[in-house]
Design a protein around this motif. Structure first.
Motif, mmCIF file in Angstrom:
data_model
loop_
_atom_site.group_PDB
_atom_site.id
_atom_site.type_symbol
_atom_site.label_atom_id
_atom_site.label_comp_id
_atom_site.label_asym_id
_atom_site.label_seq_id
_atom_site.Cartn_x
_atom_site.Cartn_y
_atom_site.Cartn_z
ATOM 1 N N HIS A 1 0.821 -1.210 0.000
ATOM 2 C CA HIS A 1 0.000 0.000 0.000
ATOM 3 C C HIS A 1 0.859 1.266 0.000
ATOM 4 C CE1 HIS A 1 -3.759 -2.195 0.575
ATOM 5 N NE2 HIS A 1 -3.155 -2.910 1.495
ATOM 6 N N LEU A 2 2.158 1.124 -0.241
ATOM 7 C CA LEU A 2 3.057 2.276 -0.239
ATOM 8 C C LEU A 2 3.187 2.862 -1.638
ATOM 9 C CD1 LEU A 2 5.968 0.949 2.040
ATOM 10 C CD2 LEU A 2 3.941 2.249 2.707
ATOM 11 N N PRO A 3 3.405 4.172 -1.742
ATOM 12 C CA PRO A 3 3.598 4.803 -3.052
ATOM 13 C C PRO A 3 5.015 4.547 -3.564
ATOM 14 C CG PRO A 3 3.859 6.433 -1.332
ATOM 15 C CD PRO A 3 3.468 5.143 -0.638
ATOM 16 N N PRO A 4 5.283 4.798 -4.845
ATOM 17 C CA PRO A 4 6.642 4.624 -5.366
ATOM 18 C C PRO A 4 7.662 5.533 -4.676
ATOM 19 C CG PRO A 4 5.051 4.832 -7.151
ATOM 20 C CD PRO A 4 4.321 5.165 -5.896
ATOM 21 N N ARG A 5 7.257 6.748 -4.330
ATOM 22 C CA ARG A 5 8.127 7.699 -3.647
ATOM 23 C C ARG A 5 7.336 8.385 -2.543
ATOM 24 N NH1 ARG A 5 12.643 9.869 -6.453
ATOM 25 N NH2 ARG A 5 13.728 8.137 -7.450
ATOM 26 N N GLY A 6 8.023 8.765 -1.475
ATOM 27 C CA GLY A 6 7.344 9.457 -0.390
ATOM 28 C C GLY A 6 8.334 10.128 0.538
ATOM 29 N N ILE B 1 -2.790 0.387 9.880
ATOM 30 C CA ILE B 1 -4.087 0.781 9.297
ATOM 31 C C ILE B 1 -4.527 2.129 9.850
ATOM 32 C CG2 ILE B 1 -6.484 0.096 8.994
ATOM 33 C CD1 ILE B 1 -5.588 -2.811 9.323
ATOM 34 N N THR B 2 -4.304 2.361 11.137
ATOM 35 C CA THR B 2 -4.676 3.637 11.757
ATOM 36 C C THR B 2 -3.914 4.791 11.118
ATOM 37 O OG1 THR B 2 -5.154 2.555 13.870
ATOM 38 C CG2 THR B 2 -4.763 4.921 13.921
ATOM 39 N N LEU B 3 -2.625 4.626 10.912
ATOM 40 C CA LEU B 3 -1.827 5.673 10.270
ATOM 41 C C LEU B 3 -2.303 5.925 8.845
ATOM 42 C CD1 LEU B 3 1.689 4.720 11.641
ATOM 43 C CD2 LEU B 3 0.593 6.955 11.909
ATOM 44 N N HIS B 4 -2.610 4.849 8.128
ATOM 45 C CA HIS B 4 -3.133 4.991 6.759
ATOM 46 C C HIS B 4 -4.438 5.792 6.775
ATOM 47 C CE1 HIS B 4 -4.021 3.749 2.573
ATOM 48 N NE2 HIS B 4 -5.265 3.704 3.005
ATOM 49 N N ALA B 5 -5.292 5.523 7.736
ATOM 50 C CA ALA B 5 -6.579 6.221 7.823
ATOM 51 C C ALA B 5 -6.408 7.709 8.103
ATOM 52 C CB ALA B 5 -7.437 5.580 8.916
ATOM 53 N N HIS B 6 -5.254 8.089 8.652
ATOM 54 C CA HIS B 6 -4.990 9.500 8.962
ATOM 55 C C HIS B 6 -4.036 10.143 7.952
ATOM 56 C CE1 HIS B 6 -6.695 8.212 12.823
ATOM 57 N NE2 HIS B 6 -6.982 9.487 13.024
ATOM 58 N N GLY B 7 -3.757 9.444 6.848
ATOM 59 C CA GLY B 7 -2.986 10.046 5.772
ATOM 60 C C GLY B 7 -1.494 9.828 5.816
ATOM 61 N N PHE B 8 -1.026 8.805 6.573
ATOM 62 C CA PHE B 8 0.408 8.537 6.675
ATOM 63 C C PHE B 8 0.726 7.163 6.081
ATOM 64 C CE2 PHE B 8 -0.739 11.355 10.174
ATOM 65 C CZ PHE B 8 0.199 12.363 10.051
ATOM 66 N N PHE B 9 1.997 6.967 5.742
ATOM 67 C CA PHE B 9 2.451 5.686 5.203
ATOM 68 C C PHE B 9 3.138 4.897 6.305
ATOM 69 C CE2 PHE B 9 2.928 8.707 1.548
ATOM 70 C CZ PHE B 9 1.786 8.285 0.886
ATOM 71 N N ALA B 10 2.845 3.595 6.382
ATOM 72 C CA ALA B 10 3.409 2.774 7.463
ATOM 73 C C ALA B 10 3.446 1.313 7.060
ATOM 74 C CB ALA B 10 2.592 2.944 8.746
ATOM 75 N N ILE B 11 4.352 0.578 7.714
ATOM 76 C CA ILE B 11 4.428 -0.875 7.597
ATOM 77 C C ILE B 11 4.719 -1.437 8.974
ATOM 78 C CG2 ILE B 11 5.271 -0.870 5.210
ATOM 79 C CD1 ILE B 11 8.096 -1.427 6.360
ATOM 80 N N CYS B 12 4.569 -2.732 9.121
ATOM 81 C CA CYS B 12 5.010 -3.398 10.345
ATOM 82 C C CYS B 12 5.492 -4.794 9.999
ATOM 83 C CB CYS B 12 3.889 -3.459 11.390
ATOM 84 S SG CYS B 12 2.621 -4.703 11.055
ATOM 85 N N ARG C 1 13.229 5.011 -1.572
ATOM 86 C CA ARG C 1 11.898 5.520 -1.897
ATOM 87 C C ARG C 1 11.413 6.602 -0.929
ATOM 88 N NH1 ARG C 1 8.421 0.112 -2.267
ATOM 89 N NH2 ARG C 1 6.748 1.656 -2.448
ATOM 90 N N PHE C 2 11.929 6.588 0.315
ATOM 91 C CA PHE C 2 11.453 7.524 1.326
ATOM 92 C C PHE C 2 12.613 8.313 1.923
ATOM 93 C CE2 PHE C 2 8.150 4.378 1.026
ATOM 94 C CZ PHE C 2 6.976 5.106 1.142
#
Length: 671
Positions: free
Chosen positions: A217-222, A235-246, A265-266
């Motif tokens: 679910h990450l963009p090519p660049r960020g 998922i919570t971070l994604h819902a608030h407009g941030f990119f995250a993984i675990c 990429r980041f």
């Protein structure tokens, strides 16, 4: 017969496997196990170098793992550890393989009761999904997670499931109103999440060895990527407009190769773990292990108790995405404190003008072009670059509805108040201060807006200049929610030598990377070579290749009129771009746009530029072939191969080049 005697007579057991396996196989190659309904080729025969015998390994069913004796025992439901059963195994091999009996009884297929693979916790026998209830939706809505977001991450509500644990014991778990069950569905497994139960997490199926949740679910660049402790946080971070993984947990190994790829990429990779002791320890450990990648650690202002320790709790307690951005900005301020202490002495103070030294010839800078790209601005000394760039900066400072003469160009005004940054490596403080005041006069401003920052870097070393530019762009990007434009006047003073290929490539690549990460245009000012065709040195060649466009400022002979012409444009021919003129206006007290050059100048400009290009090419060559000529024009003029071919035809038609007497090579016209 003894075990060793059998191994000696069966090529270390290989003959036994060939006898009892009703499929053709190759050593070390995976195949489907024919003794159960195998759907994934994960079984193979290999030579164990330590023991010197052949063994079987089945990642789908570990009952078959081992040497030929274990394999025969499994086929006949015998226990290899039992002495009597082992004698039976020896006898079967003796009778079936060594004595080569006429008829080989095929063992009955073993009932499919799949045990747990080594890297999973439970095998799944049956699972039932259901629609999310209102109570379950309310649970996720506390974190601003909607049903659409849950569907995006393939999160499902589980009614019940039947599974078998690693000890072979079967059990059933049923969802209830007080103890809901959610499943993070993946291709080959499901991670079960039971938020209100004592055992909150378990895996059903064949879990991937390299488990990374949220990667797809990450963009090519960020700009910023958070690494959290769990799926709900992602998922919570994604819902608030941030990119995250675990990864599987805070204590799970973070593969360096994954971080290495993400670092391209980041701009920032940040560990955002729980603020309890376990999370703090894990963050410290991973930051140390991944120190080569400049991993940052961000701490949330929470108490650390069970209900106040992670990013999901942060948002559930009423904190906002803007507050998280402020926390990150504070993190950067702490990291860049030393840099900004040094940069403070370089900032132009409009309330305290510097002492007036002897006047010097200087060049000012401006940003024009498209987001995510570099723009080259060039010209010879005294051509009018300072005046032109001043007009361009004025266009960026223009207020809503205000008409500012930007010398014939269209400039997007910075109405959103993003950062507009100007770094000068050549002018004195006094000259820079005066030029900035001319720009304010053009815009009818008494003082610059807060988001416009101008720095004189002549007192810093070349290495320090690039360092402070990188960190200040990043800092102001977060402070002002973006960067409208960056002007560096001139980039030749950021490296030791314009002809150092490695330094030149590294600098232009870093500037291009910054333009992409911050989605801004970086205008790079660099002098032109005397021939007027190419920019100076290896640095100029790299800038010419990577820039989306290059503008050249020239002064007409015997006049005070300056002309803006394109050396490179994104598409088409720069020679077809109109020639824009500007000159001094005594009444207004600054340079103004005076229109385009007449059409007859356009044809002569094309002839002059292509003549200069040909002279540059043939100065140390007598002849050149068609392919070399086309590549030179495409690179030098910044055009497509098709346009370069048109230039070659034009040069022949206007007597600039001609064919050599023998062959199809080209030379300068002899007449």
């Amino acid at each position: 017969m003894t075990k060793n005697e059998i191994l000696g007579k069966t090529q270390g057991g290989l003959t036994v496997f060939k006898h009892f396996l009703p499929v053709q196989f190759k050593i070390g190659k995976s195949f489907l196990n024919p003794f159960y309904q195998d759907t994934k080729a994960s079984c193979n025969i290999y030579l164990d170098k330590k023991s010197g015998i052949y063994k079987i390994k089945d990642f789908g069913d570990n009952r078959f793992n081992g040497d030929c004796f274990s394999f025969v025992a499994a086929l006949n439901n015998l226990n290899i550890a039992d002495r009597d059963d082992f004698k039976k195994v020896i006898n079967i091999i003796k009778q079936e393989v060594l004595l080569n009996s006429a008829s080989k009884p095929m063992p009955n297929p073993i009932p499919i009761i799949k045990e747990t693979p080594e890297n999973t916790s439970n095998s799944i026998e049956q699972i039932t999904f259901k629609d999310l209830s209102q109570a379950e939706l309310s649970f996720w809505q506390k974190y601003n997670i909607t049903q659409t977001v849950l569907e995006t991450f393939n999160v499902n509500s589980i009614q019940s499931f039947i599974a078998t644990n690693k000890n072979g014991k079967q059990y059933t778990i049923q969802s209830t109103e007080t103890e809901p069950i959610f499943g993070y569905k993946h291709k080959h497994f499901i991670k079960v999440y039971r938020p209100n139960s004592e055992l909150r997490f378990l895996f059903l199926g064949e879990k991937s060895d390299n488990y990374v949740f949220g990667l797809d679910h990450l963009p090519p660049r960020g700009d910023v990527l958070f690494i959290t402790g769990g799926e709900k946080d992602v998922i919570t971070l994604h819902a608030h407009g941030f990119f995250a993984i675990c990864f599987n947990s805070e204590n799970a190994t973070i593969p360096p190769e994954v971080v290495r790829k993400l670092s391209y990429r980041f701009r920032h990779i940040v560990l955002l773990y729980d603020v309890d002791q376990a999370g703090l320890d894990a963050a410290t450990y991973h930051q140390q292990k991944l120190k080569d990648f400049d991993i940052k650690v961000m701490l949330l202002p929470l108490s650390g108790i069970k209900t106040e320790k992670d990013i999901s709790d942060f948002f559930r307690l009423g904190h906002t995405a803007e507050e998280l951005k402020i926390l990150f900005n504070q993190l950067l301020e702490n990291l860049y404190a030393q840099t900004f202490a040094m940069l403070k002495s370089c900032e132009i103070d409009f309330k305290r003008p510097p002492k007036i030294p002897k006047p010097l010839v200087t060049i000012a800078g401006v940003t024009i072009g498209s987001q995510g790209n570099l723009l080259g601005i060039t010209g010879n000394e005294g051509s009018g670059k300072s005046n032109f760039l001043g007009g361009m900066i004025a266009g960026a400072l223009a207020q809503a509805g205000q008409k500012v003469d930007s010398l014939g160009t269209q400039v997007l005004p910075n109405l959103s108040g993003k950062a507009l940054l100007y770094f000068d490596t050549e002018q004195s403080e006094d000259q820079l201060y005066r030029n900035l005041n001319y720009i304010l006069q053009r815009c009818e401003l008494d003082a610059p807006p807060e988001w416009f920052k101008a720095y004189c870097l002549i007192n810093l070393s070349r290495r320090e200049r690039m360092h402070v530019i990188m960190q200040s762009v990043d800092k102001f990007h977060h402070q002002f929610n973006g960067v409208h434009a960056v002007v560096i006047d001139g980039i030749g003073d950021l490296i030791g030598s314009l002809n150092d290929e490695r330094e030149s490539v590294n600098l232009i690549e870093e500037l291009h990377r910054m333009a992409g990460i911050y989605q801004t245009c970086i205008a790079c000012v660099l002098h032109l070579v005397p021939s007027g065709v190419k920019l100076r040195g290896h640095l100029g060649s790299e800038l010419q290749r990577k820039s989306a466009g290059i503008l050249c400022i020239e002064k007409d002979e015997n006049t005070d009129i300056s002309c803006i012409k394109a050396l490179k444009v994104r598409s088409g021919s720069p020679l077809d771009v109109p020639l824009i003129q500007f000159a001094w206006d005594k009444e207004k007290g600054y340079h103004v746009h005076i229109g385009e050059k007449p059409k007859e100048h356009k044809q002569q400009r094309k002839i002059d530029d292509l003549t200069n290009a040909a002279t540059e090419l043939f100065k140390d060559k007598e002849k050149i072939n068609y392919s070399q000529l086309m590549n030179f024009l495409a690179e030098t003029m910044g055009v497509t191969d098709r346009m370069a071919k048109n230039y070659i035809r034009f040069m022949q038609e206007h007597g600039i080049i001609e064919h050599t007497p023998i062959g199809k090579d080209y030379q300068l016209c002899q007449t």
